[in-house]
Scaffold this active site. Structure first.
Site, mmCIF file in Angstrom:
data_model
loop_
_atom_site.group_PDB
_atom_site.id
_atom_site.type_symbol
_atom_site.label_atom_id
_atom_site.label_comp_id
_atom_site.label_asym_id
_atom_site.label_seq_id
_atom_site.Cartn_x
_atom_site.Cartn_y
_atom_site.Cartn_z
ATOM 1 N N GLY A 124 32.330 43.020 43.868
ATOM 2 C CA GLY A 124 33.754 43.347 43.878
ATOM 3 C C GLY A 124 34.016 44.783 43.451
ATOM 4 C CD GLN A 125 39.124 48.250 42.483
ATOM 5 O OE1 GLN A 125 39.757 47.323 41.975
ATOM 6 N NE2 GLN A 125 39.651 49.453 42.637
ATOM 7 C CG ASP A 137 30.145 38.699 44.886
ATOM 8 O OD1 ASP A 137 30.701 39.555 44.174
ATOM 9 O OD2 ASP A 137 30.741 38.122 45.823
ATOM 10 C CB ILE A 138 31.384 33.951 46.621
ATOM 11 C CG1 ILE A 138 31.460 32.666 47.435
ATOM 12 C CG2 ILE A 138 32.445 34.957 47.053
ATOM 13 C CD1 ILE A 138 32.650 31.808 47.099
ATOM 14 N NE ARG A 139 32.796 39.588 47.423
ATOM 15 C CZ ARG A 139 33.681 40.340 46.780
ATOM 16 N NH1 ARG A 139 34.478 41.130 47.437
ATOM 17 N NH2 ARG A 139 33.756 40.311 45.456
ATOM 18 C CG ASP A 156 32.562 28.986 44.380
ATOM 19 O OD1 ASP A 156 33.306 29.537 43.538
ATOM 20 O OD2 ASP A 156 32.964 28.149 45.218
ATOM 21 C CE1 TYR A 194 44.162 39.135 37.876
ATOM 22 C CE2 TYR A 194 45.899 40.701 37.356
ATOM 23 C CZ TYR A 194 44.563 40.393 37.466
ATOM 24 O OH TYR A 194 43.625 41.332 37.157
ATOM 25 C CE LYS A 215 42.290 38.572 34.873
ATOM 26 N NZ LYS A 215 40.845 38.368 34.754
HETATM 27 N N1 SER Z 1 44.963 45.896 39.542
HETATM 28 C C1 SER Z 1 45.454 44.592 39.198
HETATM 29 C C2 SER Z 1 46.447 44.108 40.163
HETATM 30 O O1 SER Z 1 47.141 44.918 40.725
HETATM 31 C C3 SER Z 1 46.050 44.625 37.837
HETATM 32 O O2 SER Z 1 45.131 44.175 36.927
HETATM 33 O O3 SER Z 1 46.569 42.948 40.351
#
Ligand code: SER
Length: 308
Positions: free
Chosen positions: A12-13, A34-36, A49, A139, A143
């Protein structure tokens, strides 16, 4: 003695660039999951996963892992499209990893939180570590709840879990995965590719951002810090610089003077409006000496340099 480190969400990023840094360390044996990806144990790659609890337990125990970075997550914009999946992926993977640490399967966990924990009633400027925190996205809810669980497992069971509330992260190696701050990457890419960008956030929407090398440096500084210097076991505020689509366009025009920005605002505006513009990160500075190297202009320059 070498340290066996597992990065879950390695493609991922954040995971991609985190792995590049961890790989440079002589004392680290790095395992990616990673799943990818497809499993290739000779290259220490594992298809996984993050919601597969048995698979995670098996992998950690087979490889005798010491430290885990749990970077798999569904971000804010994608989370709003699929709230249950966001909760399941973001929360249950964390709870499972906290349990495995508690049971002694490995020793130390990093888990990312986000500025998304803050809500519309949090102070917008220089947002403190502890303040009114009422997240309005799934999200953000996941968190914030995760932060409490981290703190709980540390206090109750002594689990060494460490966390950062990342601001928006700007990077060129791997695409961001469906967040509200993704425009900050797309705007530079589109500027180079077609000379213009249509922003889904209003021009004057200010959010805190950080260039990926600074985010990785911060993450490793937190993980390397002695245990007793960590005073926050929910998650550390982390700032960077403040920017907006307009300010980014301005900075990009230093290199591409004809760059044009237009606007087509969508649901992500409301999410951005609920988040802080700047972050007070004095605890990160005091506890593990966080230091920002890249400001907006340096970030844009480095992005353009890397992408062209
Ligand atoms: N970069 C994230 C988002 O935009 C924030 O943690 O969801």
């Amino acid at each position: 003695m070498s340290l066996k480190v597992l990065v879950i969400g390695s493609e991922g990023q954040i995971g991609t660039e985190l792995c590049l840094e961890l790989e440079k360390r002589d004392d680290v044996v790095l395992y990616r999951a990673d799943i990818r990806i497809l499993t290739n144990s000779e290259r220490r790659l594992y298809r996984l996963d993050a919601t597969d609890q048995r698979g995670i337990k098996q992998l950690i125990s087979d490889l005798q892992i010491d430290e885990v970075y749990l970077m798999a997550a569904l971000l804010s914009a994608k989370g709003e499209e699929n709230p249950k999946l966001a909760w399941d992926l973001n929360m249950n993977s964390l709870l499972h990893l906290l349990d495995l640490a508690k049971e002694g399967f490995y020793k130390k966990l990093f888990w990312p939180s986000s500025i998304a924990v803050f809500g519309p009633d949090s102070p917008k400027v220089n947002t403190p570590q502890n303040t009114t925190i009422n997240p309005s996205t799934v999200y953000g809810i996941s968190k914030r709840s995760g932060e409490f669980w981290c703190d709980y497992y540390f206090n109750k069971y002594g689990v060494d879990v460490r966390s950062i509330r990342y601001p928006g992260l700007i990077s060129h190696a791997t695409e961001p995965g469906g967040g509200t701050t993704d425009y900050s990457v797309a705007i530079v890419k589109e500027a180079l590719k077609i000379g213009n960008y249509t922003s889904y956030l209003k021009g004057d929407t200010i959010l805190p951002m950080l260039f990926m090398p600074d985010a990785i440096k911060a993450t490793l500084a937190l993980m390397d810090a002695p245990k007793d210097s960590i005073t926050i076991r929910t998650s550390y505020n982390l700032g960077g610089f403040e920017t907006s689509p307009e300010l980014m366009a301005h900075s990009i025009r230093r290199f591409i003077p004809s760059f044009e920005i237009s606007y087509s605002i969508d649901f992500r505006q409301e999410i951005a409006d609920s988040w802080p513009q700047s972050i007070n990160d004095e605890n990160a500075i005091a506890d593990w000496r966080f230091e920002v190297e890249y400001d907006l202009d340096q970030t844009v320059e480095a992005m353009i340099e890397a992408l062209k």
